[in-house]
Design a protein around this motif. Sequence first.
Motif, PDB file in Angstrom:
ATOM      1  N   HIS A 170       0.835  -1.207   0.000  1.00 36.61           N
ATOM      2  CA  HIS A 170       0.000   0.000   0.000  1.00 36.61           C
ATOM      3  C   HIS A 170       0.867   1.254   0.000  1.00 36.61           C
ATOM      4  CE1 HIS A 170      -3.522  -2.451   0.622  1.00 36.61           C
ATOM      5  NE2 HIS A 170      -2.872  -3.079   1.586  1.00 36.61           N
ATOM      6  N   PRO A 171       1.054   1.853  -1.178  1.00 39.24           N
ATOM      7  CA  PRO A 171       1.946   3.011  -1.261  1.00 39.24           C
ATOM      8  C   PRO A 171       1.498   4.197  -0.399  1.00 39.24           C
ATOM      9  CG  PRO A 171       0.931   2.551  -3.397  1.00 39.24           C
ATOM     10  CD  PRO A 171       0.556   1.437  -2.496  1.00 39.24           C
ATOM     11  N   VAL A 172       0.168   4.337  -0.199  1.00 38.87           N
ATOM     12  CA  VAL A 172      -0.311   5.445   0.628  1.00 38.87           C
ATOM     13  C   VAL A 172       0.222   5.291   2.055  1.00 38.87           C
ATOM     14  CG1 VAL A 172      -2.363   6.503   1.670  1.00 38.87           C
ATOM     15  CG2 VAL A 172      -2.380   5.888  -0.754  1.00 38.87           C
ATOM     16  N   GLU A 173       0.111   4.073   2.576  1.00 41.12           N
ATOM     17  CA  GLU A 173       0.616   3.791   3.927  1.00 41.12           C
ATOM     18  C   GLU A 173       2.119   4.015   4.021  1.00 41.12           C
ATOM     19  OE1 GLU A 173      -2.220   0.119   5.058  1.00 41.12           O
ATOM     20  OE2 GLU A 173      -0.077  -0.185   5.439  1.00 41.12           O
ATOM     21  N   ILE A 174       2.800   3.506   3.015  1.00 42.47           N
ATOM     22  CA  ILE A 174       4.265   3.636   3.020  1.00 42.47           C
ATOM     23  C   ILE A 174       4.658   5.114   3.068  1.00 42.47           C
ATOM     24  CG2 ILE A 174       6.395   3.199   1.698  1.00 42.47           C
ATOM     25  CD1 ILE A 174       5.018   0.664   0.595  1.00 42.47           C
ATOM     26  N   ALA A 175       3.995   5.919   2.231  1.00 41.21           N
ATOM     27  CA  ALA A 175       4.332   7.346   2.180  1.00 41.21           C
ATOM     28  C   ALA A 175       4.033   8.012   3.523  1.00 41.21           C
ATOM     29  CB  ALA A 175       3.553   8.020   1.048  1.00 41.21           C
ATOM     30  N   GLN A 176       2.881   7.670   4.112  1.00 42.15           N
ATOM     31  CA  GLN A 176       2.529   8.269   5.408  1.00 42.15           C
ATOM     32  C   GLN A 176       3.530   7.858   6.496  1.00 42.15           C
ATOM     33  OE1 GLN A 176      -1.532   6.813   5.428  1.00 42.15           O
ATOM     34  NE2 GLN A 176      -2.337   8.899   5.253  1.00 42.15           N
ATOM     35  N   ASN A 177       3.867   6.573   6.512  1.00 43.33           N
ATOM     36  CA  ASN A 177       4.834   6.093   7.504  1.00 43.33           C
ATOM     37  C   ASN A 177       6.203   6.742   7.313  1.00 43.33           C
ATOM     38  OD1 ASN A 177       2.850   4.432   8.506  1.00 43.33           O
ATOM     39  ND2 ASN A 177       3.573   2.591   7.448  1.00 43.33           N
ATOM     40  N   ALA A 178       6.546   6.938   6.042  1.00 40.78           N
ATOM     41  CA  ALA A 178       7.858   7.538   5.739  1.00 40.78           C
ATOM     42  C   ALA A 178       7.940   8.955   6.294  1.00 40.78           C
ATOM     43  CB  ALA A 178       8.090   7.541   4.228  1.00 40.78           C
ATOM     44  N   ILE A 179       6.822   9.679   6.208  1.00 38.04           N
ATOM     45  CA  ILE A 179       6.838  11.060   6.706  1.00 38.04           C
ATOM     46  C   ILE A 179       7.005  11.074   8.234  1.00 38.04           C
ATOM     47  CG2 ILE A 179       5.446  13.165   6.934  1.00 38.04           C
ATOM     48  CD1 ILE A 179       4.387  12.441   4.051  1.00 38.04           C
ATOM     49  N   LYS A 180       6.320  10.131   8.900  1.00 40.47           N
ATOM     50  CA  LYS A 180       6.496  10.020  10.363  1.00 40.47           C
ATOM     51  C   LYS A 180       7.951   9.706  10.689  1.00 40.47           C
ATOM     52  CE  LYS A 180       1.954   8.141  11.210  1.00 40.47           C
ATOM     53  NZ  LYS A 180       1.393   6.812  11.027  1.00 40.47           N
ATOM     54  N   TYR A 181       8.493   8.773   9.937  1.00 38.73           N
ATOM     55  CA  TYR A 181       9.882   8.354  10.138  1.00 38.73           C
ATOM     56  C   TYR A 181      10.830   9.546   9.923  1.00 38.73           C
ATOM     57  CZ  TYR A 181      14.236   5.738   9.377  1.00 38.73           C
ATOM     58  OH  TYR A 181      15.526   5.267   9.441  1.00 38.73           O
ATOM     59  N   ALA A 182      10.545  10.341   8.883  1.00 38.80           N
ATOM     60  CA  ALA A 182      11.384  11.509   8.585  1.00 38.80           C
ATOM     61  C   ALA A 182      11.381  12.491   9.753  1.00 38.80           C
ATOM     62  CB  ALA A 182      10.880  12.193   7.314  1.00 38.80           C
ATOM     63  N   ARG A 183      10.203  12.679  10.365  1.00 36.99           N
ATOM     64  CA  ARG A 183      10.108  13.601  11.511  1.00 36.99           C
ATOM     65  C   ARG A 183      10.964  13.102  12.658  1.00 36.99           C
ATOM     66  NH1 ARG A 183       4.252  14.344  10.317  1.00 36.99           N
ATOM     67  NH2 ARG A 183       4.255  16.199   9.016  1.00 36.99           N
ATOM     68  N   GLN A 184      10.865  11.780  12.908  1.00 37.89           N
ATOM     69  CA  GLN A 184      11.672  11.206  14.004  1.00 37.89           C
ATOM     70  C   GLN A 184      13.160  11.389  13.746  1.00 37.89           C
ATOM     71  OE1 GLN A 184      10.549   7.089  14.003  1.00 37.89           O
ATOM     72  NE2 GLN A 184       8.469   7.527  14.696  1.00 37.89           N
ATOM     73  N   LYS A 185      13.537  11.240  12.483  1.00 40.79           N
ATOM     74  CA  LYS A 185      14.952  11.269  12.116  1.00 40.79           C
ATOM     75  C   LYS A 185      15.472  12.679  11.839  1.00 40.79           C
ATOM     76  CE  LYS A 185      16.677   7.046  11.402  1.00 40.79           C
ATOM     77  NZ  LYS A 185      18.067   6.679  11.356  1.00 40.79           N
ATOM     78  N   GLY A 186      14.566  13.653  11.880  1.00 40.92           N
ATOM     79  CA  GLY A 186      14.983  15.034  11.610  1.00 40.92           C
ATOM     80  C   GLY A 186      15.282  15.316  10.141  1.00 40.92           C
ATOM     81  N   CYS A 187      14.672  14.542   9.234  1.00 41.32           N
ATOM     82  CA  CYS A 187      14.844  14.831   7.793  1.00 41.32           C
ATOM     83  C   CYS A 187      13.913  15.989   7.438  1.00 41.32           C
ATOM     84  CB  CYS A 187      14.459  13.628   6.928  1.00 41.32           C
ATOM     85  SG  CYS A 187      15.428  12.163   7.287  1.00 41.32           S
ATOM     86  N   ASN A 188      14.410  16.967   6.668  1.00 39.21           N
ATOM     87  CA  ASN A 188      13.531  18.093   6.338  1.00 39.21           C
ATOM     88  C   ASN A 188      12.992  18.068   4.903  1.00 39.21           C
ATOM     89  OD1 ASN A 188      15.954  18.828   5.220  1.00 39.21           O
ATOM     90  ND2 ASN A 188      16.370  20.446   6.714  1.00 39.21           N
ATOM     91  N   VAL A 189      13.394  17.049   4.129  1.00 39.57           N
ATOM     92  CA  VAL A 189      12.786  16.845   2.802  1.00 39.57           C
ATOM     93  C   VAL A 189      12.499  15.361   2.616  1.00 39.57           C
ATOM     94  CG1 VAL A 189      13.094  16.976   0.295  1.00 39.57           C
ATOM     95  CG2 VAL A 189      14.011  18.805   1.722  1.00 39.57           C
ATOM     96  N   VAL A 190      11.290  15.061   2.125  1.00 38.67           N
ATOM     97  CA  VAL A 190      10.938  13.673   1.808  1.00 38.67           C
ATOM     98  C   VAL A 190      10.561  13.615   0.322  1.00 38.67           C
ATOM     99  CG1 VAL A 190       9.290  11.797   2.234  1.00 38.67           C
ATOM    100  CG2 VAL A 190      10.094  13.206   4.135  1.00 38.67           C
ATOM    101  N   ILE A 191      11.261  12.770  -0.419  1.00 35.17           N
ATOM    102  CA  ILE A 191      10.952  12.622  -1.851  1.00 35.17           C
ATOM    103  C   ILE A 191      10.291  11.260  -2.051  1.00 35.17           C
ATOM    104  CG2 ILE A 191      11.902  12.485  -4.193  1.00 35.17           C
ATOM    105  CD1 ILE A 191      14.267  14.187  -3.186  1.00 35.17           C
ATOM    106  N   VAL A 192       9.032  11.288  -2.515  1.00 37.76           N
ATOM    107  CA  VAL A 192       8.292  10.039  -2.689  1.00 37.76           C
ATOM    108  C   VAL A 192       8.274   9.635  -4.158  1.00 37.76           C
ATOM    109  CG1 VAL A 192       6.088   8.839  -2.289  1.00 37.76           C
ATOM    110  CG2 VAL A 192       6.789  10.709  -0.755  1.00 37.76           C
ATOM    111  N   ASP A 193       9.017   8.562  -4.473  1.00 37.12           N
ATOM    112  CA  ASP A 193       9.014   8.004  -5.830  1.00 37.12           C
ATOM    113  C   ASP A 193       7.790   7.091  -5.934  1.00 37.12           C
ATOM    114  OD1 ASP A 193       9.817   7.223  -8.368  1.00 37.12           O
ATOM    115  OD2 ASP A 193      11.230   5.700  -7.638  1.00 37.12           O
ATOM    116  N   THR A 194       7.107   7.119  -7.066  1.00 35.93           N
ATOM    117  CA  THR A 194       5.873   6.327  -7.181  1.00 35.93           C
ATOM    118  C   THR A 194       5.927   5.379  -8.381  1.00 35.93           C
ATOM    119  OG1 THR A 194       4.808   8.004  -8.564  1.00 35.93           O
ATOM    120  CG2 THR A 194       4.477   8.189  -6.176  1.00 35.93           C
ATOM    121  N   ALA A 195       4.952   4.497  -8.435  1.00 29.87           N
ATOM    122  CA  ALA A 195       4.888   3.544  -9.542  1.00 29.87           C
ATOM    123  C   ALA A 195       4.309   4.218 -10.770  1.00 29.87           C
ATOM    124  CB  ALA A 195       3.992   2.371  -9.152  1.00 29.87           C
ATOM    125  N   GLY A 196       4.812   3.842 -11.926  1.00 29.13           N
ATOM    126  CA  GLY A 196       4.224   4.324 -13.173  1.00 29.13           C
ATOM    127  C   GLY A 196       3.780   3.128 -13.984  1.00 29.13           C
TER     128      GLY A 196
END
Length: 295
Positions: free
Chosen positions: A166-192
């Motif tokens: 589920h890419p939606v879940e993955i993207a949402q989880n990634a943003i949470k993870y980025a906040r924990q890790k102090g990342c200030n940019v998240v780039i979401v690559d998607t399926a084509g």
Amino acid sequence: MFENLTDKLERSFKILKGEGRITEINIAETLKEIRRALIDADVNYKVAKSFTDEVKQKALGQNVLTAVKPGQMMTKIVRDELAQLMGGTATDIRLEGTPAVILIAGLQGSGKTTFSGKLAAFLKEKKGRHVLLVAGDVYRPAAIDQLKVLGGQIGVEVYTEEGNTHPVEIAQNAIKYARQKGCNVVIVDTAGRLAVDEAMMQEITAIKAAVDPGETLFVVDAMTGQDAVNTAKEFNDRLDFDGVVLTKLDGDTRGGAAISIRSVVDKPLKFISSGEKMDALQVFHPERMADRILG
Ligand code: GDP
């Protein structure tokens, strides 16, 4: 392969020397040359036509007798108009939000994953950002591996969830993870997919709605000519993206797709990609692209 439009303009304007002014009659052949050259460079016919009408209005009545080189004067008019048509000035990428989320969309093979890596390297090195790459193409394990390899090359962490489809879940989880890790940019690559289809559009619009990216970039292969324009329109109708990335400009293309896409979707071109290496990325500059199209 391409005849040089600048030379053609110079040549056709030699005959104007001594004619005094540019008129409907003496400019007709030159406008035809311009239109042909634009179509050769993959510019959509309608766009080329309205462009030459615009150039004609600008050129009519200009005094060529006083111009030392009328061809050069005409080239300048064409160059300026082309640049104007492509937005006039460079448009920066928006990095809003904590973290700033950038969503990458486009057809399979357009160069999304490669661009995601390049953009991560660019933001890390040129803008001092702490970037997280997200592998959202859950259908192709090879795409996930490809992103991991690229991340390894540029020293950027890649977020993956093996087994989660589920890419939606993955993207949402990634943003949470980025906040924990102090990342200030998240780039979401998607399926084509190989062509625009409903399932792909639903998926990418669902990801967009869920993560509310500050920037959605549409990636398109410049070599696909007129198809590039149609794909851009379909994606824009559904996704209302913020900017366009033109890839594979290292290939045998003049880049006229840049003009057509801008005219049809009216969204800024932001980057051009010209190779497989991670540093083969440039911010899009309308004047430079105009020079390339003019040859
Ligand atoms: P995706 O399916 O949209 O993620 O596309 P990829 O990033 O996997 O790219 C598809 C192919 O095009 C790969 O073989 C890339 O190495 C290649 N590619 C991507 N961008 C460029 C580019 O700017 N120039 C060239 N020559 N090849 C590129």
